[in-house]
Design an enzyme around this catalytic site. Structure first.
Site, PDB file in Angstrom:
ATOM      1  N   ASN A 178      -6.470  72.763  -1.726  1.00 32.44           N
ATOM      2  CA  ASN A 178      -7.099  71.933  -0.708  1.00 32.44           C
ATOM      3  C   ASN A 178      -6.302  72.107   0.581  1.00 32.44           C
ATOM      4  O   ASN A 178      -5.204  71.572   0.712  1.00 32.44           O
ATOM      5  CB  ASN A 178      -7.091  70.466  -1.178  1.00 32.44           C
ATOM      6  N   TRP A 179      -6.878  72.861   1.519  1.00 34.86           N
ATOM      7  CA  TRP A 179      -6.141  73.169   2.756  1.00 34.86           C
ATOM      8  C   TRP A 179      -6.251  72.067   3.805  1.00 34.86           C
ATOM      9  O   TRP A 179      -5.647  72.187   4.873  1.00 34.86           O
ATOM     10  CB  TRP A 179      -6.625  74.507   3.335  1.00 34.86           C
ATOM     11  N   LYS A 180      -7.061  71.057   3.524  1.00 34.63           N
ATOM     12  CA  LYS A 180      -7.190  69.939   4.464  1.00 34.63           C
ATOM     13  C   LYS A 180      -7.471  70.470   5.881  1.00 34.63           C
ATOM     14  O   LYS A 180      -8.175  71.465   6.025  1.00 34.63           O
ATOM     15  CB  LYS A 180      -5.938  69.055   4.400  1.00 34.63           C
ATOM     16  N   HIS A 232     -12.452  62.716  -1.753  1.00 31.25           N
ATOM     17  CA  HIS A 232     -10.992  62.821  -1.630  1.00 31.25           C
ATOM     18  C   HIS A 232     -10.451  61.524  -1.007  1.00 31.25           C
ATOM     19  O   HIS A 232     -11.090  60.936  -0.141  1.00 31.25           O
ATOM     20  CB  HIS A 232     -10.616  64.029  -0.766  1.00 31.25           C
ATOM     21  N   GLU A 269      -8.327  60.951   1.183  1.00 25.41           N
ATOM     22  CA  GLU A 269      -8.202  60.936   2.646  1.00 25.41           C
ATOM     23  C   GLU A 269      -9.546  60.661   3.305  1.00 25.41           C
ATOM     24  O   GLU A 269      -9.618  60.067   4.379  1.00 25.41           O
ATOM     25  CB  GLU A 269      -7.584  62.263   3.127  1.00 25.41           C
ATOM     26  N   GLU A 272      -6.035  62.054  -8.618  1.00 26.92           N
ATOM     27  CA  GLU A 272      -5.030  62.164  -7.566  1.00 26.92           C
ATOM     28  C   GLU A 272      -4.509  60.773  -7.212  1.00 26.92           C
ATOM     29  O   GLU A 272      -5.109  60.069  -6.391  1.00 26.92           O
ATOM     30  CB  GLU A 272      -5.643  62.810  -6.322  1.00 26.92           C
ATOM     31  N   GLY A 319       0.915  64.207  -0.889  1.00 24.58           N
ATOM     32  CA  GLY A 319       1.676  64.536   0.311  1.00 24.58           C
ATOM     33  C   GLY A 319       3.000  63.794   0.426  1.00 24.58           C
ATOM     34  O   GLY A 319       3.610  63.781   1.499  1.00 24.58           O
ATOM     35  N   SER A 347       1.343  66.315  -4.929  1.00 26.50           N
ATOM     36  CA  SER A 347       2.675  66.924  -4.878  1.00 26.50           C
ATOM     37  C   SER A 347       2.929  67.945  -5.989  1.00 26.50           C
ATOM     38  O   SER A 347       4.051  68.059  -6.494  1.00 26.50           O
ATOM     39  CB  SER A 347       3.768  65.841  -4.863  1.00 26.50           C
ATOM     40  N   GLY A 349      -2.384  70.542  -2.477  1.00 24.10           N
ATOM     41  CA  GLY A 349      -2.454  70.460  -1.022  1.00 24.10           C
ATOM     42  C   GLY A 349      -1.350  71.282  -0.372  1.00 24.10           C
ATOM     43  O   GLY A 349      -1.435  72.503  -0.248  1.00 24.10           O
ATOM     44  N   GLY A 350      -0.269  70.609   0.004  1.00 23.59           N
ATOM     45  CA  GLY A 350       0.813  71.248   0.765  1.00 23.59           C
ATOM     46  C   GLY A 350       1.294  72.577   0.198  1.00 23.59           C
ATOM     47  O   GLY A 350       1.463  73.555   0.953  1.00 23.59           O
TER      48      GLY A 350
END
Ligand code: PGA
Length: 252
Positions: free
Chosen positions: A9-11, A95, A97, A167, A173, A213, A234-235
């Site tokens: 997930n590159w957001k 998601h 966010e 999640e 994150g 994470s 993600g990150g």
């Protein structure tokens, strides 16, 4: 047997140039991976370029969000028909966010899930509890509620393609990963709720990913839990070497 799915997930990171640079580096590193399915969720603006660049590879491409309608006066939105037209096969739904910053509701998640299924997109439905709910012992109640709301009106026949991503919001994150035990417990609650709603047959086949994470050095322990069927990253998916390492370690 559930095939693991490892997804990025590159957001709101990486434009078209950065996405292509990533793929130049990444695709050769995973070209021999047959142990898991792989998917990338870039920003909407990058979807056509990423679909094009991954053609012929084993990497699937999906959107991070969509509207549930095919067209209309919805400024800034993207429809499921537009996603399939550019070659997307997957879509993230709900998601945290989007729930937090775009006010996405359980009712909208349900509409989007039904729409994704109707368009032949593989929906990855994201659920997870906030830290205060966990601290009050409400994790199970939150997860069961989110699943029931998302799956409202969905039949067994329709449900096969659905993937769930657990999640925990406190792990996204933050660098604080759920322990394998915490994740396994949540996954078994989720699978139990799916069984209640749609039957054991569907529940045993449904893939439940963990997200929050995930890193190259914690994926193997998470994946050693039998109820964890992959990861939404993600990150640590933003760098080709790191994401390729996660894919490799997931099934090593
Ligand atoms: P993270 O994000 O890996 O950076 O915690 C996961 C996600 O939001 O899907």
């Amino acid at each position: 047997m559930r095939t693991p799915l490892i997804a990025a997930n590159w957001k709101m990171y990486k434009g078209p140039q950065d996405s292509l640079a990533f793929l130049n580096d990444f695709l050769p590193q995973v070209k021999d991976n047959a142990a898991s399915e792989m998917a990338l969720f870039p920003s909407t603006i990058c979807l056509p370029a990423v679909v094009e660049a991954t053609r012929g590879s084993r990497v699937a491409v999906g959107a991070q969000n969509m509207h549930w309608l095919n067209e209309g006066a919805y400024t800034g939105d993207t429809s499921p028909a537009m996603l399939t037209a550019v070659g997307c096969t997957h879509v993230l739904i709900g998601h945290s966010e989007r729930r937090q910053y775009a006010g996405e509701t359980d009712a909208q998640v349900n509409l989007k899930l039904k729409s994704a299924l109707a368009h032949g997109l593989v929906p990855v439905v994201c659920i997870g509890e906030h830290l205060d709910k966990r601290q009050c012992g409400l994790t199970s109640a939150v997860l069961r509620w989110q699943i029931a709301a998302a799956f409202n009106g969905i039949s067994c026949e329709q449900a096969h393609p659905i993937v769930i991503a657990y999640e925990p919001v406190w792990a996204i994150g933050t660098g604080v990963v759920a322990t394998p035990d915490q994740a396994a417990e949540a996954h078994s609650i989720i699978r139990d709720e799916v069984a209640t709603l749609l039957g054991q047959g569907i529940a045993q086949k449904m893939r439940i990913l963990y997200g929050g994470s995930v890193k190259p050095d914690n994926i193997a322990k998470l994946m050693s839990e039998p109820g964890i069927d992959g990861a939404l990253v993600g990150g640590a998916s933003l760098e080709a070497r790191s994401f390729a390492q996660i894919i490799q370690n997931a099934t090593a």
